[in-house]
Design an enzyme around this catalytic site. Structure first.
Site, mmCIF file in Angstrom:
data_model
loop_
_atom_site.group_PDB
_atom_site.id
_atom_site.type_symbol
_atom_site.label_atom_id
_atom_site.label_comp_id
_atom_site.label_asym_id
_atom_site.label_seq_id
_atom_site.Cartn_x
_atom_site.Cartn_y
_atom_site.Cartn_z
ATOM 1 N N SER A 14 -6.699 -22.801 -4.712
ATOM 2 C CA SER A 14 -5.287 -22.898 -5.115
ATOM 3 C C SER A 14 -5.048 -24.026 -6.125
ATOM 4 O O SER A 14 -5.537 -25.143 -5.950
ATOM 5 C CB SER A 14 -4.408 -23.162 -3.886
ATOM 6 N N LYS A 65 3.150 -14.018 3.201
ATOM 7 C CA LYS A 65 4.538 -14.103 2.726
ATOM 8 C C LYS A 65 5.528 -13.341 3.602
ATOM 9 O O LYS A 65 6.646 -13.790 3.805
ATOM 10 C CB LYS A 65 4.636 -13.604 1.278
ATOM 11 N N ASN A 86 7.934 -17.034 -0.447
ATOM 12 C CA ASN A 86 6.853 -17.898 -0.936
ATOM 13 C C ASN A 86 7.225 -19.373 -0.821
ATOM 14 O O ASN A 86 6.400 -20.237 -1.096
ATOM 15 C CB ASN A 86 6.463 -17.553 -2.388
ATOM 16 N N GLY A 129 3.248 -6.113 -2.288
ATOM 17 C CA GLY A 129 3.973 -7.369 -2.099
ATOM 18 C C GLY A 129 4.310 -8.079 -3.397
ATOM 19 O O GLY A 129 5.405 -8.626 -3.554
ATOM 20 N N MET A 212 0.147 -10.423 -13.791
ATOM 21 C CA MET A 212 0.581 -11.457 -12.846
ATOM 22 C C MET A 212 -0.595 -12.282 -12.341
ATOM 23 O O MET A 212 -0.401 -13.356 -11.784
ATOM 24 C CB MET A 212 1.370 -10.821 -11.701
ATOM 25 N N TYR A 214 -4.199 -14.425 -13.242
ATOM 26 C CA TYR A 214 -4.578 -15.268 -14.376
ATOM 27 C C TYR A 214 -6.071 -15.541 -14.335
ATOM 28 O O TYR A 214 -6.720 -15.353 -13.312
ATOM 29 C CB TYR A 214 -3.787 -16.586 -14.394
HETATM 30 P P1 ATR Z 1 -0.078 -7.610 -3.084
HETATM 31 O O1 ATR Z 1 0.610 -8.466 -2.078
HETATM 32 O O2 ATR Z 1 -1.130 -8.309 -3.884
HETATM 33 O O3 ATR Z 1 0.854 -6.821 -3.941
HETATM 34 P P2 ATR Z 1 -0.540 -5.198 -1.599
HETATM 35 O O4 ATR Z 1 0.801 -5.260 -0.999
HETATM 36 O O5 ATR Z 1 -1.709 -4.783 -0.767
HETATM 37 O O6 ATR Z 1 -0.971 -6.583 -2.203
HETATM 38 O O7 ATR Z 1 -0.466 -4.254 -2.904
HETATM 39 C C1 ATR Z 1 -1.555 -4.015 -3.703
HETATM 40 C C2 ATR Z 1 -1.135 -3.146 -4.856
HETATM 41 O O8 ATR Z 1 -2.292 -2.879 -5.670
HETATM 42 C C3 ATR Z 1 -0.619 -1.784 -4.424
HETATM 43 O O9 ATR Z 1 0.307 -1.316 -5.360
HETATM 44 C C4 ATR Z 1 -1.891 -0.957 -4.444
HETATM 45 O O10 ATR Z 1 -1.697 0.436 -4.591
HETATM 46 P P3 ATR Z 1 -1.495 1.360 -3.283
HETATM 47 O O11 ATR Z 1 -0.078 1.146 -2.842
HETATM 48 O O12 ATR Z 1 -1.771 2.720 -3.763
HETATM 49 O O13 ATR Z 1 -2.498 0.867 -2.266
HETATM 50 C C5 ATR Z 1 -2.561 -1.491 -5.683
HETATM 51 N N1 ATR Z 1 -3.994 -1.200 -5.624
HETATM 52 C C6 ATR Z 1 -4.915 -1.814 -4.855
HETATM 53 N N2 ATR Z 1 -6.129 -1.255 -5.032
HETATM 54 C C7 ATR Z 1 -5.973 -0.242 -5.937
HETATM 55 C C8 ATR Z 1 -6.844 0.705 -6.556
HETATM 56 N N3 ATR Z 1 -8.155 0.741 -6.275
HETATM 57 N N4 ATR Z 1 -6.319 1.576 -7.448
HETATM 58 C C9 ATR Z 1 -4.997 1.550 -7.746
HETATM 59 N N5 ATR Z 1 -4.129 0.672 -7.205
HETATM 60 C C10 ATR Z 1 -4.598 -0.212 -6.316
#
Ligand code: ATR
Length: 274
Positions: A14, A65, A86, A129, A212, A214
């Site tokens: 972090s 969160k 957050n 999220g 989002m 980096y």
């Molecule tokens: P965060 O808090 O980082 O947003 P999250 O709530 O688990 O984590 O959301 C991850 C996001 O990345 C979701 O939109 C997820 O898509 P799904 O809702 O279909 O799961 C997306 N994501 C993660 N892995 C993916 C993959 N292999 N291909 C496309 N989208 C993906």
């Protein structure tokens, strides 16, 4: 000295302690800010113990969160709508105030870049999220939002939830292929696996790309993918990170630090360490 911490798991990498140290130096405030590893099982008790020991506030990062949100007693409107928190602040009466500064950090960074035009078309990739946390401030800034997600149903649900606050809807791959966007924001977690969502190449060439996440020298998987397709304007989320931290600092200490100065410093430190 006011005590703060960022809670997450993992947390070792972090940048928040360094960012808040720079804010404190810049504003002349004396604070202590450390990184704490949250436990999957006992996170709530850990946070309660932290505040009981006198802490004034906490930042919360993945994966806590939503759990932090459940612990708060009062909320800002943006935090309430996000359903994720957050930033927590201990109020004078001992209650916990929940805020979500992620969206404000993003809006501030887009403003810094001069990328925030009223009524522009914004495509957000992902409906998890990270997306939830930024929708309310983006809609308040009059952005017309399209959500595109692998699991379309999640995007549909989010769009319906936020519809009272502005122009927002979900769309399929076919639908987005026929549109154009001023700005495309990656809010998926795919970059953590070195991957990104693939998009119609015309969209990538025409729009500005904001990730989002980096990385050193803006080399995130999403931005690298965009560059190979000819994207001209690419920006990673380090400015958003510093921005969300600055708004948390302001909530706790009553003064908003100069975000850009700290961003430049953090960027330089990343480069020196590479
Ligand atoms: P965060 O808090 O980082 O947003 P999250 O709530 O688990 O984590 O959301 C991850 C996001 O990345 C979701 O939109 C997820 O898509 P799904 O809702 O279909 O799961 C997306 N994501 C993660 N892995 C993916 C993959 N292999 N291909 C496309 N989208 C993906």
């Amino acid at each position: 000295m006011n005590q703060y911490a960022v809670w997450g798991n993992p947390i070792a990498q972090s940048k928040s302690p360094r960012i808040h140290q720079l804010f404190a130096e810049q504003t002349g405030k004396k604070i202590q800010y450390v990184a704490k590893l949250g436990d999957e099982v006992t996170f709530e008790q850990q946070l309660q113990a932290f505040f009981k020991a006198g802490a004034k506030g906490a930042n919360i990062t993945a994966p806590f969160k939503e759990r932090a949100f459940m612990l708060a007693d009062e909320y800002s409107e943006g935090c309430l709508q996000a359903g994720a928190c957050n930033t927590l602040k201990r109020l004078g009466n001992g209650k916990w105030y929940g805020e979500n500064t992620d969206g404000a950090g993003l809006v501030a960074d887009l403003t810094r870049l001069n990328w925030l035009k009223a009524n522009q078309h914004v495509l957000i990739l992902g409906a998890g999220g990270a997306t939830k946390g930024v929708l309310y401030p983006l809609l308040q800034a009059n952005q017309q939002i399209t959500l595109y997600n692998r699991t379309e149903e999640r995007a549909v649900v989010l769009a319906e939830k936020f519809a009272p606050w502005g122009e927002i809807h979900s769309a399929s791959w076919n639908a987005i292929s026929k549109q154009s966007f001023d700005l495309i924001i990656n809010a998926t977690s795919l970059g953590l696996q070195g991957q990104c969502v693939e998009l119609p190449s015309s969209l990538v060439r025409e729009g500005k790309l904001y990730d989002m996440q980096y990385a050193l020298n803006q080399q995130t998987p999403f931005l690298n993918y965009g560059r190979t397709l000819g994207a001209q304007f690419c920006q990673d989320g380090l400015g958003m990170l510093v921005g969300q931290a600055a708004f948390a600092f302001q909530l706790w200490e009553g003064v908003l630090p100069d975000i850009e100065r700290v961003l430049l410093r953090v960027q330089a430190e990343m480069e020196n360490r590479a």
